[in-house]
Design a protein around this motif. Structure first.
Motif, PDB file in Angstrom:
ATOM      1  N   ALA A   1     -11.684 -21.201  23.840  1.00 33.07           N
ATOM      2  CA  ALA A   1     -10.538 -20.660  24.579  1.00 33.07           C
ATOM      3  C   ALA A   1      -9.462 -20.100  23.655  1.00 33.07           C
ATOM      4  CB  ALA A   1      -9.930 -21.749  25.461  1.00 33.07           C
ATOM      5  N   VAL A   2      -9.624 -20.326  22.363  1.00 29.84           N
ATOM      6  CA  VAL A   2      -8.614 -19.847  21.413  1.00 29.84           C
ATOM      7  C   VAL A   2      -8.727 -18.334  21.275  1.00 29.84           C
ATOM      8  CG1 VAL A   2      -7.823 -19.910  19.022  1.00 29.84           C
ATOM      9  CG2 VAL A   2      -8.589 -22.016  20.152  1.00 29.84           C
ATOM     10  N   ASN A   3      -7.608 -17.655  21.490  1.00 25.28           N
ATOM     11  CA  ASN A   3      -7.579 -16.188  21.413  1.00 25.28           C
ATOM     12  C   ASN A   3      -6.786 -15.784  20.170  1.00 25.28           C
ATOM     13  OD1 ASN A   3      -7.680 -13.483  21.896  1.00 25.28           O
ATOM     14  ND2 ASN A   3      -6.230 -13.500  23.608  1.00 25.28           N
TER      15      ASN A   3
ATOM     16  N   ASP B   1      -6.553 -10.391  10.315  1.00 29.77           N
ATOM     17  CA  ASP B   1      -6.768  -9.201   9.496  1.00 29.77           C
ATOM     18  C   ASP B   1      -6.358  -9.506   8.060  1.00 29.77           C
ATOM     19  OD1 ASP B   1      -7.684  -7.555  11.574  1.00 29.77           O
ATOM     20  OD2 ASP B   1      -5.623  -7.087  12.182  1.00 29.77           O
ATOM     21  N   ILE B   2      -7.248  -9.165   7.131  1.00 33.18           N
ATOM     22  CA  ILE B   2      -6.949  -9.335   5.709  1.00 33.18           C
ATOM     23  C   ILE B   2      -6.850  -7.951   5.087  1.00 33.18           C
ATOM     24  CG2 ILE B   2      -7.745 -10.265   3.513  1.00 33.18           C
ATOM     25  CD1 ILE B   2      -9.141 -12.471   5.042  1.00 33.18           C
ATOM     26  N   ASN B   3      -5.648  -7.573   4.683  1.00 35.10           N
ATOM     27  CA  ASN B   3      -5.402  -6.259   4.101  1.00 35.10           C
ATOM     28  C   ASN B   3      -5.310  -6.365   2.583  1.00 35.10           C
ATOM     29  OD1 ASN B   3      -5.152  -5.020   6.698  1.00 35.10           O
ATOM     30  ND2 ASN B   3      -3.080  -5.855   6.846  1.00 35.10           N
ATOM     31  N   LEU B   4      -5.954  -5.429   1.911  1.00 35.15           N
ATOM     32  CA  LEU B   4      -5.954  -5.408   0.453  1.00 35.15           C
ATOM     33  C   LEU B   4      -5.136  -4.225  -0.049  1.00 35.15           C
ATOM     34  CD1 LEU B   4      -9.704  -6.233  -0.322  1.00 35.15           C
ATOM     35  CD2 LEU B   4      -7.754  -7.792  -0.316  1.00 35.15           C
ATOM     36  N   LYS B   5      -4.174  -4.510  -0.875  1.00 34.83           N
ATOM     37  CA  LYS B   5      -3.400  -3.484  -1.563  1.00 34.83           C
ATOM     38  C   LYS B   5      -3.508  -3.738  -3.057  1.00 34.83           C
ATOM     39  CE  LYS B   5      -0.129  -2.824   2.243  1.00 34.83           C
ATOM     40  NZ  LYS B   5       1.313  -2.777   2.643  1.00 34.83           N
ATOM     41  N   ASP B   6      -2.760  -3.014  -3.833  1.00 36.61           N
ATOM     42  CA  ASP B   6      -2.819  -3.265  -5.272  1.00 36.61           C
ATOM     43  C   ASP B   6      -1.456  -3.032  -5.910  1.00 36.61           C
ATOM     44  OD1 ASP B   6      -4.072  -0.273  -4.893  1.00 36.61           O
ATOM     45  OD2 ASP B   6      -2.808  -0.363  -6.667  1.00 36.61           O
TER      46      ASP B   6
ATOM     47  N   LEU C   1      -4.091  -4.772 -10.101  1.00 32.22           N
ATOM     48  CA  LEU C   1      -4.246  -6.126  -9.592  1.00 32.22           C
ATOM     49  C   LEU C   1      -4.191  -6.116  -8.066  1.00 32.22           C
ATOM     50  CD1 LEU C   1      -1.867  -8.008 -12.056  1.00 32.22           C
ATOM     51  CD2 LEU C   1      -4.311  -7.576 -12.307  1.00 32.22           C
ATOM     52  N   PRO C   2      -4.983  -6.961  -7.420  1.00 34.51           N
ATOM     53  CA  PRO C   2      -5.017  -6.951  -5.952  1.00 34.51           C
ATOM     54  C   PRO C   2      -3.815  -7.670  -5.341  1.00 34.51           C
ATOM     55  CG  PRO C   2      -6.467  -8.660  -6.781  1.00 34.51           C
ATOM     56  CD  PRO C   2      -5.944  -7.925  -7.994  1.00 34.51           C
ATOM     57  N   VAL C   3      -3.485  -7.251  -4.128  1.00 37.39           N
ATOM     58  CA  VAL C   3      -2.479  -7.943  -3.327  1.00 37.39           C
ATOM     59  C   VAL C   3      -3.117  -8.207  -1.965  1.00 37.39           C
ATOM     60  CG1 VAL C   3      -0.216  -7.822  -2.236  1.00 37.39           C
ATOM     61  CG2 VAL C   3      -0.556  -6.829  -4.510  1.00 37.39           C
ATOM     62  N   VAL C   4      -3.284  -9.477  -1.618  1.00 42.41           N
ATOM     63  CA  VAL C   4      -3.956  -9.861  -0.374  1.00 42.41           C
ATOM     64  C   VAL C   4      -2.900 -10.239   0.664  1.00 42.41           C
ATOM     65  CG1 VAL C   4      -5.581 -11.452   0.711  1.00 42.41           C
ATOM     66  CG2 VAL C   4      -5.975 -10.671  -1.647  1.00 42.41           C
ATOM     67  N   GLN C   5      -2.968  -9.564   1.799  1.00 43.46           N
ATOM     68  CA  GLN C   5      -2.036  -9.850   2.891  1.00 43.46           C
ATOM     69  C   GLN C   5      -2.844 -10.303   4.109  1.00 43.46           C
ATOM     70  OE1 GLN C   5       0.121  -6.144   3.307  1.00 43.46           O
ATOM     71  NE2 GLN C   5       1.679  -6.788   1.825  1.00 43.46           N
ATOM     72  N   THR C   6      -2.574 -11.509   4.571  1.00 42.66           N
ATOM     73  CA  THR C   6      -3.284 -12.076   5.720  1.00 42.66           C
ATOM     74  C   THR C   6      -2.368 -12.069   6.937  1.00 42.66           C
ATOM     75  OG1 THR C   6      -4.514 -13.528   4.218  1.00 42.66           O
ATOM     76  CG2 THR C   6      -4.591 -14.048   6.562  1.00 42.66           C
ATOM     77  N   GLN C   7      -2.830 -11.447   8.013  1.00 39.81           N
ATOM     78  CA  GLN C   7      -2.034 -11.357   9.233  1.00 39.81           C
ATOM     79  C   GLN C   7      -2.830 -11.898  10.413  1.00 39.81           C
ATOM     80  OE1 GLN C   7      -1.079  -7.164   9.413  1.00 39.81           O
ATOM     81  NE2 GLN C   7       0.739  -7.416   8.121  1.00 39.81           N
ATOM     82  N   PHE C   8      -2.149 -12.640  11.257  1.00 39.52           N
ATOM     83  CA  PHE C   8      -2.799 -13.233  12.433  1.00 39.52           C
ATOM     84  C   PHE C   8      -2.241 -12.592  13.704  1.00 39.52           C
ATOM     85  CE2 PHE C   8      -3.060 -16.479   9.151  1.00 39.52           C
ATOM     86  CZ  PHE C   8      -4.378 -16.868   9.236  1.00 39.52           C
ATOM     87  N   ASP C   9      -3.137 -12.246  14.597  1.00 39.95           N
ATOM     88  CA  ASP C   9      -2.746 -11.793  15.930  1.00 39.95           C
ATOM     89  C   ASP C   9      -3.055 -12.953  16.874  1.00 39.95           C
ATOM     90  OD1 ASP C   9      -2.056 -10.456  18.173  1.00 39.95           O
ATOM     91  OD2 ASP C   9      -3.804  -9.121  18.215  1.00 39.95           O
ATOM     92  N   ASP C  10      -2.040 -13.735  17.118  1.00 43.29           N
ATOM     93  CA  ASP C  10      -2.227 -15.023  17.797  1.00 43.29           C
ATOM     94  C   ASP C  10      -1.722 -14.927  19.233  1.00 43.29           C
ATOM     95  OD1 ASP C  10      -2.700 -17.599  18.376  1.00 43.29           O
ATOM     96  OD2 ASP C  10      -1.254 -18.456  16.968  1.00 43.29           O
ATOM     97  N   GLN C  11      -2.625 -14.974  20.196  1.00 44.71           N
ATOM     98  CA  GLN C  11      -2.267 -14.977  21.609  1.00 44.71           C
ATOM     99  C   GLN C  11      -2.244 -16.426  22.107  1.00 44.71           C
ATOM    100  OE1 GLN C  11      -1.362 -12.216  23.094  1.00 44.71           O
ATOM    101  NE2 GLN C  11      -1.874 -10.986  21.273  1.00 44.71           N
TER     102      GLN C  11
END
Length: 215
Positions: free
Chosen positions: A82-84, A88-93, A101-111
């Motif tokens: 039932a968890v919605n 998204d894991i975005n990679l920049k540098d 060098l990498p820059v990791v950005q983790t974003q959650f779309d939490d309903q």
């Protein structure tokens, strides 16, 4: 030492190379120091984030186990469907002294979850939040470890270049400059002595001619 003819043009050319080599050494030495400082900083951060990841995962699994004890494995599995939520894991540098060098950005779309909080153990929410934090921390830890590997590789390359300039190129150019300069000075001394001998001979010749004419 280079096998070059001892000429003024070669001396000027080698002196220019020596100046360029010394400038290159200074710049590479500065680059090495900056990279080493950045590398040590990232190593310290990575050590901290490893502890944070371990703590976050441990807390999340503990909360999940407690929820399972409170509600039963079957009920927890039903709630998990039932968890919605999406991630998204975005990679920049970013660049440090030319190193990407990498820059990791983790974003959650939490309903909001499709279950009733009144019928659910609060530990379920704790487990969800714990795993979200752990995932975000793991992305940051991966960023740090990849950055450390890339910086370490670049530090090794830079050290090899610095050592090559310091121990091989610059001493070789210095030796070549000294050799050409010494040979030029010897040639000038030889030329001076030769011209002096020629002058003295001409003067003696002139005196002899003048003496013969007077006789």
């Amino acid at each position: 030492m280079r096998n070059l003819a001892p000429t003024k043009s070669n001396l000027l050319s080698v002196q220019d190379e020596l100046k360029f080599a010394k400038l290159g050494y200074e710049l590479l030495d500065q680059k090495r120091n900056i990279l080493v400082l950045e590398l040590l900083n990232l190593v310290d951060q990575a050590s901290d984030f490893e502890e944070k990841v371990e703590h976050s995962l441990a807390s999340a699994y503990t909360a999940l186990q407690d929820a399972t004890l409170d509600m039963g494995r079957l009920r927890v599995q039903q709630l998990s469907r039932a968890v919605n939520m999406s991630c998204d894991i975005n990679l920049k540098d970013r660049r440090v002294m030319g190193v990407q060098l990498p820059v990791v950005q983790t974003q959650f779309d939490d309903q909001p979850p499709y279950y009733s909080p009144s019928e659910t153990s609060f530990r379920v929410d704790g487990a969800m939040q714990g795993f979200k934090e752990a995932l975000e921390l793991m992305g940051r830890l991966a960023e740090l470890k990849i950055s450390i590997m890339r910086l370490a590789t670049e530090v090794k390359k830079t050290i090899r270049k610095v050592n090559a300039l310091e121990k091989i190129a610059i001493p070789d150019l210095n030796e070549t400059v000294d050799f050409i300069r010494n040979r030029l000075e010897e040639n000038e001394r030889d030329m001076f002595i030769l011209m002096k001998m020629v002058k003295e001979r001409l003067e003696r010749k002139k005196e002899e001619t003048s003496h013969d004419g007077n006789s």
